[in-house]
Scaffold this motif. Structure first.
Motif, PDB file in Angstrom:
ATOM      1  N   ASN A  18      -0.006   6.426  -6.834  1.00  0.00           N
ATOM      2  CA  ASN A  18      -1.183   7.285  -6.907  1.00  0.00           C
ATOM      3  C   ASN A  18      -0.785   8.759  -6.832  1.00  0.00           C
ATOM      4  O   ASN A  18      -1.266   9.591  -7.617  1.00  0.00           O
TER       5      ASN A  18
ATOM      6  N   LEU B 214      -8.704   0.330   2.321  1.00  0.00           N
ATOM      7  CA  LEU B 214      -9.887  -0.047   3.109  1.00  0.00           C
ATOM      8  C   LEU B 214     -10.255  -1.520   2.927  1.00  0.00           C
ATOM      9  O   LEU B 214     -10.545  -2.220   3.908  1.00  0.00           O
ATOM     10  N   GLY B 215     -10.244  -1.996   1.698  1.00  0.00           N
ATOM     11  CA  GLY B 215     -10.630  -3.381   1.447  1.00  0.00           C
ATOM     12  C   GLY B 215      -9.663  -4.377   2.067  1.00  0.00           C
ATOM     13  O   GLY B 215     -10.054  -5.290   2.796  1.00  0.00           O
ATOM     14  N   TRP B 216      -8.398  -4.187   1.790  1.00  0.00           N
ATOM     15  CA  TRP B 216      -7.392  -5.089   2.322  1.00  0.00           C
ATOM     16  C   TRP B 216      -7.268  -4.897   3.834  1.00  0.00           C
ATOM     17  O   TRP B 216      -7.041  -5.846   4.587  1.00  0.00           O
TER      18      TRP B 216
ATOM     19  N   TRP C  76      -7.581  10.586  -6.266  1.00  0.00           N
ATOM     20  CA  TRP C  76      -7.098   9.809  -5.118  1.00  0.00           C
ATOM     21  C   TRP C  76      -7.895   8.513  -5.028  1.00  0.00           C
ATOM     22  O   TRP C  76      -9.019   8.472  -4.551  1.00  0.00           O
ATOM     23  N   TRP C  77      -7.311   7.404  -5.477  1.00  0.00           N
ATOM     24  CA  TRP C  77      -7.991   6.117  -5.505  1.00  0.00           C
ATOM     25  C   TRP C  77      -7.413   5.113  -4.530  1.00  0.00           C
ATOM     26  O   TRP C  77      -7.990   4.052  -4.292  1.00  0.00           O
TER      27      TRP C  77
ATOM     28  N   ASN D 154       0.813  -1.215   0.000  1.00  0.00           N
ATOM     29  CA  ASN D 154       0.000   0.000   0.000  1.00  0.00           C
ATOM     30  C   ASN D 154       0.847   1.265   0.000  1.00  0.00           C
ATOM     31  O   ASN D 154       0.416   2.292  -0.525  1.00  0.00           O
TER      32      ASN D 154
ATOM     33  N   GLN E  85      -7.284   4.849  -1.431  1.00  0.00           N
ATOM     34  CA  GLN E  85      -8.022   4.514  -0.205  1.00  0.00           C
ATOM     35  C   GLN E  85      -8.828   3.225  -0.369  1.00  0.00           C
ATOM     36  O   GLN E  85      -9.078   2.523   0.610  1.00  0.00           O
ATOM     37  N   TRP E  86      -9.224   2.877  -1.588  1.00  0.00           N
ATOM     38  CA  TRP E  86     -10.045   1.674  -1.780  1.00  0.00           C
ATOM     39  C   TRP E  86      -9.272   0.389  -1.513  1.00  0.00           C
ATOM     40  O   TRP E  86      -9.766  -0.481  -0.780  1.00  0.00           O
ATOM     41  N   PRO E  87      -8.057   0.226  -2.040  1.00  0.00           N
ATOM     42  CA  PRO E  87      -7.300  -0.967  -1.636  1.00  0.00           C
ATOM     43  C   PRO E  87      -6.931  -0.946  -0.159  1.00  0.00           C
ATOM     44  O   PRO E  87      -6.913  -1.987   0.507  1.00  0.00           O
TER      45      PRO E  87
END
Length: 79
Positions: free
Chosen positions: A38, A52-54, A45-46, A31, A48-50
């Motif tokens: 990123n 949050l998911g991971w 700003w993308w 990350n 945050q999705w990995p």
């Protein structure tokens, strides 16, 4: 529970903890690289999705390794 069974249980617990710390280390490294990519290449700003998911999966892993669930399941199995 005799000494051999205690030894096997202790080894399983330590192996589970080591597995969690490896998972957490990989999470941080991957990350950090994704955040760098990123920041350098994308105006959106993308990352945050990995994160949050991971991160949710990592929290579940921590709960299973360090939480009360495995001990309760182990107690139930021993009964």
């Amino acid at each position: 529970m005799d000494e051999a069974e205690k030894d096997v249980l202790a080894r399983r617990i330590v192996d589970a903890q080591i597995g969690f710390f490896v998972h957490a280390s990989i999470y941080v490294l991957v990350n950090a690289v994704l955040a760098g990519i990123n920041a350098a290449l994308s105006p959106v700003w993308w990352v945050q999705w990995p994160l949050l998911g991971w991160g949710a999966g990592l929290l579940l892993h921590a709960a299973l390794v360090f939480g009360r669930v495995p001990r309760a399941a182990e107690d139930w199995k021993n009964r």
